[in-house]
Structures are given as structure tokens and as C-alpha cells.
Design an enzyme around this catalytic site. Structure first.
Site, PDB file in Angstrom:
ATOM      1  N   HIS A  75       7.057  36.783  30.545  1.00  0.00           N
ATOM      2  CA  HIS A  75       5.774  36.319  31.080  1.00  0.00           C
ATOM      3  C   HIS A  75       5.995  35.687  32.448  1.00  0.00           C
ATOM      4  O   HIS A  75       7.052  35.100  32.718  1.00  0.00           O
ATOM      5  CB  HIS A  75       5.081  35.358  30.118  1.00  0.00           C
ATOM      6  CG  HIS A  75       5.850  34.114  29.773  1.00  0.00           C
ATOM      7  ND1 HIS A  75       5.841  33.001  30.580  1.00  0.00           N
ATOM      8  CD2 HIS A  75       6.633  33.791  28.714  1.00  0.00           C
ATOM      9  CE1 HIS A  75       6.579  32.053  30.029  1.00  0.00           C
ATOM     10  NE2 HIS A  75       7.090  32.509  28.897  1.00  0.00           N
ATOM     11  N   ASP A  77       3.695  33.466  33.773  1.00  0.00           N
ATOM     12  CA  ASP A  77       3.047  32.152  33.884  1.00  0.00           C
ATOM     13  C   ASP A  77       3.994  31.042  33.434  1.00  0.00           C
ATOM     14  O   ASP A  77       4.972  31.284  32.720  1.00  0.00           O
ATOM     15  CB  ASP A  77       1.723  32.096  33.103  1.00  0.00           C
ATOM     16  CG  ASP A  77       1.861  32.378  31.608  1.00  0.00           C
ATOM     17  OD1 ASP A  77       2.674  33.243  31.233  1.00  0.00           O
ATOM     18  OD2 ASP A  77       1.174  31.709  30.809  1.00  0.00           O
ATOM     19  N   ASP A 107      12.111  29.206  31.574  1.00  0.00           N
ATOM     20  CA  ASP A 107      10.981  29.794  30.820  1.00  0.00           C
ATOM     21  C   ASP A 107       9.948  30.328  31.793  1.00  0.00           C
ATOM     22  O   ASP A 107       8.960  29.680  32.040  1.00  0.00           O
ATOM     23  CB  ASP A 107      10.395  28.690  29.919  1.00  0.00           C
ATOM     24  CG  ASP A 107       9.321  29.202  28.986  1.00  0.00           C
ATOM     25  OD1 ASP A 107       9.167  30.433  28.883  1.00  0.00           O
ATOM     26  OD2 ASP A 107       8.622  28.382  28.392  1.00  0.00           O
ATOM     27  N   GLU A 139       0.904  33.854  28.784  1.00  0.00           N
ATOM     28  CA  GLU A 139       1.665  33.727  27.539  1.00  0.00           C
ATOM     29  C   GLU A 139       1.597  32.296  27.023  1.00  0.00           C
ATOM     30  O   GLU A 139       1.467  32.041  25.833  1.00  0.00           O
ATOM     31  CB  GLU A 139       3.128  34.132  27.776  1.00  0.00           C
ATOM     32  CG  GLU A 139       3.977  34.225  26.497  1.00  0.00           C
ATOM     33  CD  GLU A 139       4.587  32.902  26.056  1.00  0.00           C
ATOM     34  OE1 GLU A 139       5.061  32.823  24.911  1.00  0.00           O
ATOM     35  OE2 GLU A 139       4.604  31.937  26.830  1.00  0.00           O
ATOM     36  N   GLU A 140       1.675  31.349  27.972  1.00  0.00           N
ATOM     37  CA  GLU A 140       1.779  29.937  27.596  1.00  0.00           C
ATOM     38  C   GLU A 140       0.494  29.392  26.968  1.00  0.00           C
ATOM     39  O   GLU A 140       0.481  28.290  26.454  1.00  0.00           O
ATOM     40  CB  GLU A 140       2.168  29.087  28.823  1.00  0.00           C
ATOM     41  CG  GLU A 140       3.560  29.394  29.384  1.00  0.00           C
ATOM     42  CD  GLU A 140       4.696  28.896  28.499  1.00  0.00           C
ATOM     43  OE1 GLU A 140       4.434  28.386  27.404  1.00  0.00           O
ATOM     44  OE2 GLU A 140       5.860  29.026  28.923  1.00  0.00           O
ATOM     45  N   GLU A 167      12.890  35.402  26.609  1.00  0.00           N
ATOM     46  CA  GLU A 167      12.656  33.955  26.448  1.00  0.00           C
ATOM     47  C   GLU A 167      14.013  33.255  26.300  1.00  0.00           C
ATOM     48  O   GLU A 167      14.982  33.847  25.812  1.00  0.00           O
ATOM     49  CB  GLU A 167      11.803  33.683  25.204  1.00  0.00           C
ATOM     50  CG  GLU A 167      10.349  34.107  25.317  1.00  0.00           C
ATOM     51  CD  GLU A 167       9.463  33.107  26.049  1.00  0.00           C
ATOM     52  OE1 GLU A 167       9.967  32.041  26.476  1.00  0.00           O
ATOM     53  OE2 GLU A 167       8.268  33.410  26.207  1.00  0.00           O
ATOM     54  N   HIS A 362       9.500  23.527  29.670  1.00  0.00           N
ATOM     55  CA  HIS A 362       8.295  22.672  29.597  1.00  0.00           C
ATOM     56  C   HIS A 362       8.586  21.212  29.953  1.00  0.00           C
ATOM     57  O   HIS A 362       7.736  20.355  29.742  1.00  0.00           O
ATOM     58  CB  HIS A 362       7.640  22.729  28.196  1.00  0.00           C
ATOM     59  CG  HIS A 362       7.167  24.092  27.817  1.00  0.00           C
ATOM     60  ND1 HIS A 362       6.202  24.323  26.863  1.00  0.00           N
ATOM     61  CD2 HIS A 362       7.520  25.318  28.270  1.00  0.00           C
ATOM     62  CE1 HIS A 362       5.991  25.630  26.729  1.00  0.00           C
ATOM     63  NE2 HIS A 362       6.786  26.242  27.570  1.00  0.00           N
TER      64      HIS A 362
HETATM   65 ZN   LIG Z   1       8.170  31.310  27.562  1.00  0.00          ZN
END
Ligand SMILES: [Zn+2]
Length: 395
Positions: A75, A77, A107, A139-140, A167, A362
Site C-alpha cells: 500500500h 498510504d 510500513d 489500506e490503513e 508488510e 505507526h
Molecule cells: Zn501496512
């Protein structure tokens, strides 16, 4: 195995991080950059836009277009960085001795950068078996974006034979994860003076009863539900994450909200749990509320819904192939969700393997080590070698 220079991947990673691709923003500048990189190699990418035209998935095939190959997916995003104690700029790449920092390096822009840096190698390797690239958006926020691409692939004449989702797994091969369903339940009662409780419908009370129901369900699943020792915890979980309701002590609350999620083991049916929860609100709580106020209700709003990734016999050949390329025969599960279950749902065997750790994702000062990026380059090299050697699937 040759040890490739990290320089091209880092150069690309620096560009990717500089695009602010928080899920709230357009990812088109990044997608156009990637499209340009591929175009430079004579590879034409297809974009699958969202309804607003401000976001897009990118799909491209390197090598023969008339057959399925190995899909590398990630992904584009990232999660927000605001409110976190970053000590370096979030949307710029910072180099340190043994690592690079920036939002998304783990990520999962580090993986995307390595994949793009390896395109010349894939061009050489894909004379007979193609390599597909699938880069998604949103995706997030619940694996939303990739669905548009997958619904096209599901009906396409040519579908990938298999998929690797990059991932962050510290380059270990993950073969399964739980699925997730989440809802917001809005309880609509009737306000009144708190002295006259019999004339109102206390939405907070009914919300609390529903939370207690969810708690009982969670306990049942833990004590009597399906168990699978490959997962931590080894059962399907139910969790209430947010409750709210009421405006003042002396007012009967006419509105309350409960947000909860189910994280199900592969093979455990979250739909049955959701149906039972709905039946409980509709048959037990709502009739009691309506006895006082005909307009009372409990409304369910879906928030997240993605399927589990299961370790299926049909994926065993892929697991074998990916473990060999990663130089690690031990597989694992991951505690976080990915788009993998959605690929599997259209019949594409899928595993998860990528550089960096979810521990760094994150968070402030998100980083990926240079060692992890090098390991991913070697992994891609080994995959290229395997692709060049002959058919992927022992037909
Ligand atoms: Zn991810």
C-alpha cells in the site's frame, strides 16, 4: 548471491517518503512518480481510481502479458504523524548510521522502494514468467482501496498466480493472520428529567447492556471457542474500544455509541457473531426500549471489514518458494491485518514478507534498518532467479 548496492533503493525511498500519502490525502503524485519510473523502463502501468478520482491503485506487469506470474504488492498510504513526538521530519528521509527514518519507511515504502529498484533485474528475469506490481491506496483505513483493483483482477483473463504482500515482518514469511470486522452501534433513546426515569429511554444503559453482551461473547470464545495455537491470543477476540453517551447527570441520555471489533481466526465465522449480536439488540434490547418510546432504535454502522489470511494447502507451493528465497524455512503468523485475505478471496495464494518491523510502524521516528533493506534486496534477487529458472507452479 550478489550483494547489491542499496543506493538505488534509498534514492527511490527518499522520493516516496516525501509524498504526503496519509490516507486522508491524494496518493496520485506518488502514483504518477511510480508510473514515470516504470515508463522509463518501457513498462506501462494501469491505474484503478477511486470514485472521487483523487486516489488510485497502480497495477503493472513486467514480462509476458498473456499469463499470470508473481505479484508484489504493497500500500502507498501511511498513517498520520501529527501529535507524535517525532525528532526528525516525518515526510523526509533521515539517514542514520544503520537505519533510515521517516513516516512509512517500515510500513511500507521501504518495500516499495526495493521492488522499484529491482525492476531492471525483474525485466531480465521475466522472459517466461511475469512479475506483477500492485500498489494500493487506503489500506490503513480498512484495506479499502485494493478492492477496486481486485474486483477487476477477479474478472480478468489473466490473474496473478501468487502474491507477496511486503508488510513489515522483519523478512520472515507470514502465512496467516486474523480477519477483522468493526462496527459503531448508535443507541437512540428518549431524553427526560433524571427524576422521571420511567418516562425516558436511557441510551447509556442500553449501550452498557450491549457492551456486557459483547464481554460475555468474548469470554465464551476464549473458554469454548475455536483455538489455534499459531495465533496470539489463540482464539477469536471481541473488543469494545469506545463508548460515549449522555450530556449531564440530571438528563436521561437519548444517545449513546459503542464501537467494537471482532478479530477472527481463519476458519472462524465472524458473520455468525455479528448476526448473533444484531439479534440480541433487535430481539432483546430494542423491544424493551420501544415499550417506552416507539422511535427508539439501535443502528449498526460498519467501520472495517477484511477477511483473515489462511494458511491453505493451495498456498503450500508458494510458501515453499518464498521461504527458499528468504533463506528461512520457518513460517509464522502476524497479529496485524493485511490485504492478503482479499487476494486469497479471489483465488490468489498469498503470503506476507517485507522489511522492517511492525513494532516501528505507526510510531514516532519510524525506522527501517539498512540490514533489513539489504535482506529484502537479496530476497528479490532470489525471487528473480527463481522466476527465471522456470514455471512458478509445479503444475
Ligand atoms: Zn501496512
Amino acid at each position: 548471491m550478489t550483494h547489491r548496492s542499496l543506493a538505488p533503493a534509498l534514492e527511490i525511498l527518499e522520493r516516496l517518503i516525501a509524498f504526503d500519502t496519509r490516507s486522508s490525502e491524494s496518493n496520485l503524485p506518488l502514483i504518477e512518480y511510480v508510473r514515470g519510473v516504470l515508463h522509463g523502463y518501457g513498462i506501462e502501468a494501469t491505474l484503478v481510481h477511486d470514485a472521487t478520482g483523487t486516489k488510485a491503485n497502480l497495477f503493472a506487469t513486467i514480462g509476458p502479458q498473456d499469463r499470470g506470474g508473481l505479484c508484489l504488492s504493497g500500500h502507498t498510504d501511511v498513517v498520520p504523524a501529527g501529535g507524535q513526538p517525532w525528532t526528525v521530519p516525518a515526510f523526509a528521509m533521515t539517514r542514520a548510521a544503520d537505519r533510515v527514518l521517516g513516516r512509512g519507511v517500515a510500513d511500507m515504502k521501504g518495500f516499495l522502494a526495493v521492488v522499484l529498484a529491482m525492476v531492471p533485474r525483474f525485466i531480465e528475469a521475466s522472459r517466461h514468467t511475469p512479475v506483477h506490481l500492485a500498489f494500493s491506496y487506503d489500506e490503513e483505513v480498512g484495506c479499502l482501496g485494493v478492492r477496486g483493483l481486485l474486483s477487476q483482477l477477479a474478472d480478468a483473463a489473466v490473474k496473478p498466480l501468487a502474491c507477496i504482500i511486503g508488510e513489515p515482518t522483519s523478512m520472515q514469511v507470514a502465512v496467516a493472520h486474523k480477519g477483522k470486522r468493526a462496527y459503531r452501534c448508535c443507541v437512540e433513546g428518549l431524553a427526560g428529567h433524571s427524576a422521571l426515569t420511567h418516562l425516558g429511554v436511557n441510551a447509556a444503559d442500553f449501550a452498557a447492556e450491549f457492551v456486557a453482551y459483547l464481554r460475555r461473547t468474548a469470554r465464551d470464545l476464549r473458554e469454548r471457542g475455536m483455538h489455534d495455537a499459531a495465533f496470539e491470543p489463540p482464539y477469536t477476540t471481541v473488543h469494545t474500544g469506545r463508548i460515549s453517551g449522555g450530556i449531564a447527570l440530571n438528563v436521561i441520555p437519548d444517545h449513546a455509541e459503542v464501537e467494537f471489533e471482532v478479530r477472527n481466526l481463519p476458519g472462524d465465522d465472524p458473520g455468525a457473531l455479528i448476526d448473533a449480536g444484531r439479534a440480541y439488540t433487535e430481539r432483546t434490547l430494542v423491544p424493551e426500549m420501544r415499550a417506552v418510546h416507539a422511535g427508539a432504535a439501535i443502528e449498526w454502522h460498519p467501520l472495517v471489514d477484511y477477511p483473515a489470511l489462511a494458511d491453505q494447502p493451495a498456498s503450500a507451493w508458494l510458501t515453499h518458494l518464498v521461504c527458499a528465497a528468504a533463506g528461512n524455512a520457518k513460517t509464522r503468523t502476524v497479529s496485524f491485518g493485511t490485504e492478503g485475505g482479499l487476494f486469497q478471496a479471489i483465488g490468489v495464494p498469498t503470503v506476507v514478507c517485507g522489511p522492517g518491523s511492525i513494532e516501528q510502524a505507526h510510531k514516532a521516528d519510524e525506522y527501517v534498518t539498512l540490514a533489513q533493506l539489504s535482506q529484502c534486496l537479496d530476497f528479490m534477487d532470489a525471487l528473480a532467479e527463481r522466476i527465471a529458472a522456470g514455471p512458478l507452479h509445479p503444475a
